[in-house]
Write a protein that holds these residues in place. Sequence first.
Motif, PDB file in Angstrom:
ATOM      1  N   THR A 104      28.709  20.860  67.161  1.00 48.31           N
ATOM      2  CA  THR A 104      27.911  22.061  66.930  1.00 48.31           C
ATOM      3  C   THR A 104      28.880  23.185  66.595  1.00 48.31           C
ATOM      4  O   THR A 104      29.849  23.411  67.327  1.00 48.31           O
ATOM      5  N   CYS A 105      28.629  23.833  65.472  1.00 47.45           N
ATOM      6  CA  CYS A 105      29.521  24.916  65.069  1.00 47.45           C
ATOM      7  C   CYS A 105      28.770  26.001  64.315  1.00 47.45           C
ATOM      8  O   CYS A 105      27.621  25.826  63.902  1.00 47.45           O
ATOM      9  N   SER A 106      29.435  27.106  64.152  1.00 44.45           N
ATOM     10  CA  SER A 106      28.945  28.218  63.361  1.00 44.45           C
ATOM     11  C   SER A 106      29.847  28.302  62.134  1.00 44.45           C
ATOM     12  O   SER A 106      31.068  28.219  62.267  1.00 44.45           O
ATOM     13  N   VAL A 107      29.250  28.433  60.956  1.00 39.26           N
ATOM     14  CA  VAL A 107      30.009  28.434  59.709  1.00 39.26           C
ATOM     15  C   VAL A 107      29.552  29.584  58.819  1.00 39.26           C
ATOM     16  O   VAL A 107      28.347  29.846  58.719  1.00 39.26           O
ATOM     17  N   VAL A 108      30.526  30.229  58.164  1.00 39.50           N
ATOM     18  CA  VAL A 108      30.220  31.291  57.213  1.00 39.50           C
ATOM     19  C   VAL A 108      31.088  31.084  55.970  1.00 39.50           C
ATOM     20  O   VAL A 108      32.297  30.901  56.075  1.00 39.50           O
ATOM     21  N   PHE A 109      30.437  31.101  54.799  1.00 38.04           N
ATOM     22  CA  PHE A 109      31.126  31.035  53.502  1.00 38.04           C
ATOM     23  C   PHE A 109      30.844  32.365  52.811  1.00 38.04           C
ATOM     24  O   PHE A 109      29.694  32.670  52.497  1.00 38.04           O
ATOM     25  N   THR A 110      31.887  33.159  52.602  1.00 43.69           N
ATOM     26  CA  THR A 110      31.717  34.514  52.089  1.00 43.69           C
ATOM     27  C   THR A 110      32.363  34.677  50.717  1.00 43.69           C
ATOM     28  O   THR A 110      33.516  34.301  50.518  1.00 43.69           O
ATOM     29  N   ASP A 111      31.609  35.262  49.797  1.00 48.83           N
ATOM     30  CA  ASP A 111      32.097  35.654  48.480  1.00 48.83           C
ATOM     31  C   ASP A 111      32.756  37.018  48.663  1.00 48.83           C
ATOM     32  O   ASP A 111      32.094  38.025  48.910  1.00 48.83           O
ATOM     33  N   LEU A 112      34.086  37.070  48.558  1.00 48.97           N
ATOM     34  CA  LEU A 112      34.813  38.325  48.775  1.00 48.97           C
ATOM     35  C   LEU A 112      34.789  39.233  47.550  1.00 48.97           C
ATOM     36  O   LEU A 112      34.990  40.442  47.685  1.00 48.97           O
ATOM     37  N   ILE A 113      34.538  38.664  46.383  1.00 47.63           N
ATOM     38  CA  ILE A 113      34.474  39.477  45.157  1.00 47.63           C
ATOM     39  C   ILE A 113      33.227  40.353  45.179  1.00 47.63           C
ATOM     40  O   ILE A 113      33.287  41.549  44.897  1.00 47.63           O
ATOM     41  N   ASN A 114      32.079  39.743  45.508  1.00 49.84           N
ATOM     42  CA  ASN A 114      30.821  40.486  45.557  1.00 49.84           C
ATOM     43  C   ASN A 114      30.466  40.958  46.966  1.00 49.84           C
ATOM     44  O   ASN A 114      29.395  41.517  47.181  1.00 49.84           O
ATOM     45  N   ASN A 115      31.357  40.680  47.912  1.00 49.48           N
ATOM     46  CA  ASN A 115      31.165  41.083  49.298  1.00 49.48           C
ATOM     47  C   ASN A 115      29.795  40.653  49.831  1.00 49.48           C
ATOM     48  O   ASN A 115      29.015  41.469  50.319  1.00 49.48           O
ATOM     49  N   GLN A 116      29.511  39.336  49.710  1.00 57.42           N
ATOM     50  CA  GLN A 116      28.237  38.816  50.207  1.00 57.42           C
ATOM     51  C   GLN A 116      28.432  37.454  50.846  1.00 57.42           C
ATOM     52  O   GLN A 116      29.286  36.672  50.433  1.00 57.42           O
ATOM     53  N   ILE A 117      27.639  37.204  51.862  1.00 54.98           N
ATOM     54  CA  ILE A 117      27.648  35.894  52.503  1.00 54.98           C
ATOM     55  C   ILE A 117      26.799  34.957  51.658  1.00 54.98           C
ATOM     56  O   ILE A 117      25.628  35.225  51.413  1.00 54.98           O
ATOM     57  N   ILE A 118      27.407  33.878  51.206  1.00 56.00           N
ATOM     58  CA  ILE A 118      26.695  32.894  50.391  1.00 56.00           C
ATOM     59  C   ILE A 118      25.999  31.881  51.292  1.00 56.00           C
ATOM     60  O   ILE A 118      24.884  31.457  51.016  1.00 56.00           O
ATOM     61  N   TYR A 119      26.654  31.486  52.367  1.00 49.95           N
ATOM     62  CA  TYR A 119      26.073  30.508  53.285  1.00 49.95           C
ATOM     63  C   TYR A 119      26.496  30.852  54.706  1.00 49.95           C
ATOM     64  O   TYR A 119      27.662  31.141  54.968  1.00 49.95           O
ATOM     65  N   GLU A 120      25.531  30.792  55.599  1.00 45.17           N
ATOM     66  CA  GLU A 120      25.815  30.993  57.018  1.00 45.17           C
ATOM     67  C   GLU A 120      24.866  30.132  57.834  1.00 45.17           C
ATOM     68  O   GLU A 120      23.672  30.087  57.569  1.00 45.17           O
ATOM     69  N   ASN A 121      25.427  29.438  58.811  1.00 42.95           N
ATOM     70  CA  ASN A 121      24.635  28.670  59.757  1.00 42.95           C
ATOM     71  C   ASN A 121      25.280  28.871  61.121  1.00 42.95           C
ATOM     72  O   ASN A 121      26.411  28.455  61.341  1.00 42.95           O
ATOM     73  N   LYS A 122      24.572  29.508  62.017  1.00 41.02           N
ATOM     74  CA  LYS A 122      25.122  29.848  63.327  1.00 41.02           C
ATOM     75  C   LYS A 122      25.016  28.715  64.338  1.00 41.02           C
ATOM     76  O   LYS A 122      25.597  28.795  65.414  1.00 41.02           O
ATOM     77  N   SER A 123      24.275  27.679  64.000  1.00 35.84           N
ATOM     78  CA  SER A 123      24.138  26.549  64.933  1.00 35.84           C
ATOM     79  C   SER A 123      24.009  25.231  64.161  1.00 35.84           C
ATOM     80  O   SER A 123      23.050  24.489  64.341  1.00 35.84           O
ATOM     81  N   LEU A 124      24.986  24.952  63.345  1.00 39.91           N
ATOM     82  CA  LEU A 124      25.018  23.721  62.563  1.00 39.91           C
ATOM     83  C   LEU A 124      25.362  22.549  63.480  1.00 39.91           C
ATOM     84  O   LEU A 124      26.347  22.602  64.221  1.00 39.91           O
ATOM     85  N   VAL A 125      24.544  21.510  63.433  1.00 40.87           N
ATOM     86  CA  VAL A 125      24.777  20.308  64.240  1.00 40.87           C
ATOM     87  C   VAL A 125      24.996  19.134  63.306  1.00 40.87           C
ATOM     88  O   VAL A 125      24.173  18.863  62.425  1.00 40.87           O
ATOM     89  N   ILE A 126      26.115  18.443  63.514  1.00 44.23           N
ATOM     90  CA  ILE A 126      26.458  17.276  62.709  1.00 44.23           C
ATOM     91  C   ILE A 126      26.718  16.125  63.673  1.00 44.23           C
ATOM     92  O   ILE A 126      27.393  16.304  64.691  1.00 44.23           O
ATOM     93  N   THR A 127      26.181  14.955  63.358  1.00 45.20           N
ATOM     94  CA  THR A 127      26.322  13.810  64.255  1.00 45.20           C
ATOM     95  C   THR A 127      26.967  12.623  63.553  1.00 45.20           C
ATOM     96  O   THR A 127      26.864  12.472  62.333  1.00 45.20           O
ATOM     97  N   GLU A 128      27.612  11.791  64.350  1.00 45.77           N
ATOM     98  CA  GLU A 128      28.203  10.556  63.836  1.00 45.77           C
ATOM     99  C   GLU A 128      28.373   9.572  64.991  1.00 45.77           C
ATOM    100  O   GLU A 128      28.991   9.894  66.004  1.00 45.77           O
ATOM    101  N   PRO A 129      27.806   8.355  64.854  1.00 44.72           N
ATOM    102  CA  PRO A 129      28.015   7.336  65.893  1.00 44.72           C
ATOM    103  C   PRO A 129      29.367   6.648  65.714  1.00 44.72           C
ATOM    104  O   PRO A 129      29.924   6.623  64.620  1.00 44.72           O
TER     105      PRO A 129
END
Length: 166
Positions: A104-129
């Motif tokens: 479980t993690c929080s992720v932010v992908f930010t465009d610094l040229i246009n000063n905008q967040i392109i993608y943000e997920n504050k509670s991303l859950v990824i699983t793998e057995p």
Amino acid sequence: MVKKFIYLGLVAAVLCGCSYSVYSNAYPHLKKVAIRPFENKSTEFELGDIVYNGLVKEFQKDGRLKLVTQQPDCVVEGTILKLEEDVYSYDSWNNVQDYMLRLTCSVVFTDLINNQIIYENKSLVITEPYAVSPASTAKCRSKEEAIDELVSKLFRNIIQNSLETW
């Protein structure tokens, strides 16, 4: 004569189609990315380094954005909130066959040229057995392999929700 033009048209279409790339970039002005080390709030001490190094490797392999430390066009940042491990399956003798890792993690992908967040997920859950029994059908045979796969899935999630957004 008409058949000849149709044939040439088909050949031209095929040749043009061969140059198509499966990789896309919905933000062509983004050329350089910086990946910041993820803050690690999990109990796995080395997980922050593993995630950072894995993301660097995945971005290098992908090649759409050049990795830089100075003057990036965009930045990937995040926090590892937790890594959990639960029993996923048992064999017929009631022995543990597989475990499930859940990152479980929080992720932010930010465009610094246009000063905008392109993608943000504050509670991303990824699983793998991963397998602990030879009878398991899980593709990962160790916890380390499962963690590597979690990082690959994290990368794919970031890319699909940022660069591949239409």
